[in-house]
Design an enzyme around this catalytic site. Structure first.
Site, PDB file in Angstrom:
ATOM      1  N   LYS A  38       3.026 -42.010 -15.103  1.00 39.25           N
ATOM      2  CA  LYS A  38       2.528 -40.663 -15.296  1.00 39.25           C
ATOM      3  C   LYS A  38       3.651 -39.702 -15.674  1.00 39.25           C
ATOM      4  CE  LYS A  38      -0.843 -41.129 -11.496  1.00 39.25           C
ATOM      5  NZ  LYS A  38      -1.146 -40.619 -10.133  1.00 39.25           N
ATOM      6  N   GLY A  39       4.878 -40.089 -15.364  1.00 34.56           N
ATOM      7  CA  GLY A  39       6.003 -39.148 -15.404  1.00 34.56           C
ATOM      8  C   GLY A  39       6.223 -38.393 -16.700  1.00 34.56           C
ATOM      9  N   GLU A  94       9.637 -41.533 -22.373  1.00 31.53           N
ATOM     10  CA  GLU A  94       9.841 -41.794 -20.946  1.00 31.53           C
ATOM     11  C   GLU A  94      10.451 -40.568 -20.279  1.00 31.53           C
ATOM     12  OE1 GLU A  94       9.115 -42.999 -18.390  1.00 31.53           O
ATOM     13  OE2 GLU A  94      10.333 -44.664 -17.654  1.00 31.53           O
ATOM     14  N   ASP A  95      10.152 -40.372 -19.014  1.00 34.07           N
ATOM     15  CA  ASP A  95      10.742 -39.235 -18.306  1.00 34.07           C
ATOM     16  C   ASP A  95      12.220 -39.470 -17.984  1.00 34.07           C
ATOM     17  OD1 ASP A  95      10.143 -41.207 -16.429  1.00 34.07           O
ATOM     18  OD2 ASP A  95       9.164 -39.874 -14.995  1.00 34.07           O
ATOM     19  N   LYS A 126      19.998 -41.170 -16.470  1.00 31.54           N
ATOM     20  CA  LYS A 126      20.994 -41.348 -15.396  1.00 31.54           C
ATOM     21  C   LYS A 126      21.869 -42.539 -15.776  1.00 31.54           C
ATOM     22  CE  LYS A 126      17.952 -39.879 -11.624  1.00 31.54           C
ATOM     23  NZ  LYS A 126      17.335 -40.367 -10.369  1.00 31.54           N
ATOM     24  N   PHE A 147      18.029 -37.131  -7.204  1.00 35.17           N
ATOM     25  CA  PHE A 147      16.615 -37.419  -7.428  1.00 35.17           C
ATOM     26  C   PHE A 147      15.930 -36.136  -7.880  1.00 35.17           C
ATOM     27  CE2 PHE A 147      12.263 -38.567  -6.527  1.00 35.17           C
ATOM     28  CZ  PHE A 147      12.234 -39.905  -6.904  1.00 35.17           C
ATOM     29  N   ASP A 154       7.602 -36.919 -10.361  1.00 28.47           N
ATOM     30  CA  ASP A 154       7.145 -36.803  -8.971  1.00 28.47           C
ATOM     31  C   ASP A 154       8.140 -37.340  -7.951  1.00 28.47           C
ATOM     32  OD1 ASP A 154       6.790 -39.609  -9.640  1.00 28.47           O
ATOM     33  OD2 ASP A 154       5.698 -39.755  -7.751  1.00 28.47           O
ATOM     34  N   ARG A 160       4.621 -32.797  -9.550  1.00 28.59           N
ATOM     35  CA  ARG A 160       4.525 -32.987 -11.005  1.00 28.59           C
ATOM     36  C   ARG A 160       4.185 -31.684 -11.730  1.00 28.59           C
ATOM     37  NH1 ARG A 160       4.501 -38.540 -12.015  1.00 28.59           N
ATOM     38  NH2 ARG A 160       3.402 -39.837 -10.501  1.00 28.59           N
TER      39      ARG A 160
END
Ligand code: IMP
Ligand code: MG
Length: 171
Positions: A38-39, A94-95, A126, A147, A154, A160
């Site tokens: 979902k990111g 992609e997140d 990262k 993080f 999330d 989110r």
């Protein structure tokens, strides 16, 4: 506690830059964007609105076992894309690239379907946390560690909806 890392204005600037890099690289070619759920739903929707190429968007959901803050090696598809990608220019959206395990699995799986080209666009990278070598072709921001949540991303399914990106401080 949440500490703001990237404001919505900074995110918008980064997304604009990525969109214009993609437009330049693909000329007038058709692109199939694959949003990793979902990111990256928010990132994908902002990105594709800034790109004027003829485009399709499809959605892929994978889960990596474990609900903590680290990917646990095994990645499975829980929702596949719905259209074929053979002969298409595909960009995976992609997140975050972290260990690289998720994207490596996704890329290899999509590569088997014989796209004309296959690239990766990630909002956050990262880089120092890689367990497997993989590079984003288009990267919004590079992060050392920490993080993050917000802008679609999330922690245990929360946060989110935040329009900016925050780093989680403490536990
Ligand atoms: P990888 O397989 O270790 O590269 O993990 C990538 C996935 O882990 C991303 O798609 C995210 O869903 C998740 N992830 C990695 N870092 C973070 C973070 O800082 N916040 C939220 N999710 C993260
Ligand atoms: Mg993810």
């Amino acid at each position: 506690m949440l500490k703001k890392l990237f404001s919505r204005e900074e995110i918008d600037k980064a997304v604009k830059r990525l969109a214009s890099q993609i437009e330049t690289d693909y000329d007038d070619e058709k692109i199939v964007f694959i949003c990793l759920l979902k990111g990256s739903f928010m990132f994908t929707s902002d990105l594709i609105r800034k790109i004027h190429n003829p485009s399709r968007v499809d959605f892929l959901r994978v889960s990596s076992y474990g609900s903590g803050k680290d990917t646990k090696g095994k990645v499975t598809i829980t929702k596949d894309i719905e259209e074929g990608i053979e002969g298409e220019n595909v960009i995976i959206v992609e997140d975050i690239i972290d260990s690289g395990l998720t994207l490596t699995r996704v890329r290899d799986m999509l590569q088997d379907r014989k796209p004309k080209s296959l690239k990766i666009c990630a909002l956050l990278d990262k880089r120092t946390r890689r367990k497997i070598e993989i590079e984003g072709d288009y990267v919004g921001f590079t992060l050392e560690d920490g993080f993050v949540v917000g802008y679609g991303i999330d922690f245990a399914e929360m946060y989110r909806n935040l329009p900016d990106i925050f780093v989680v401080v403490g536990d």
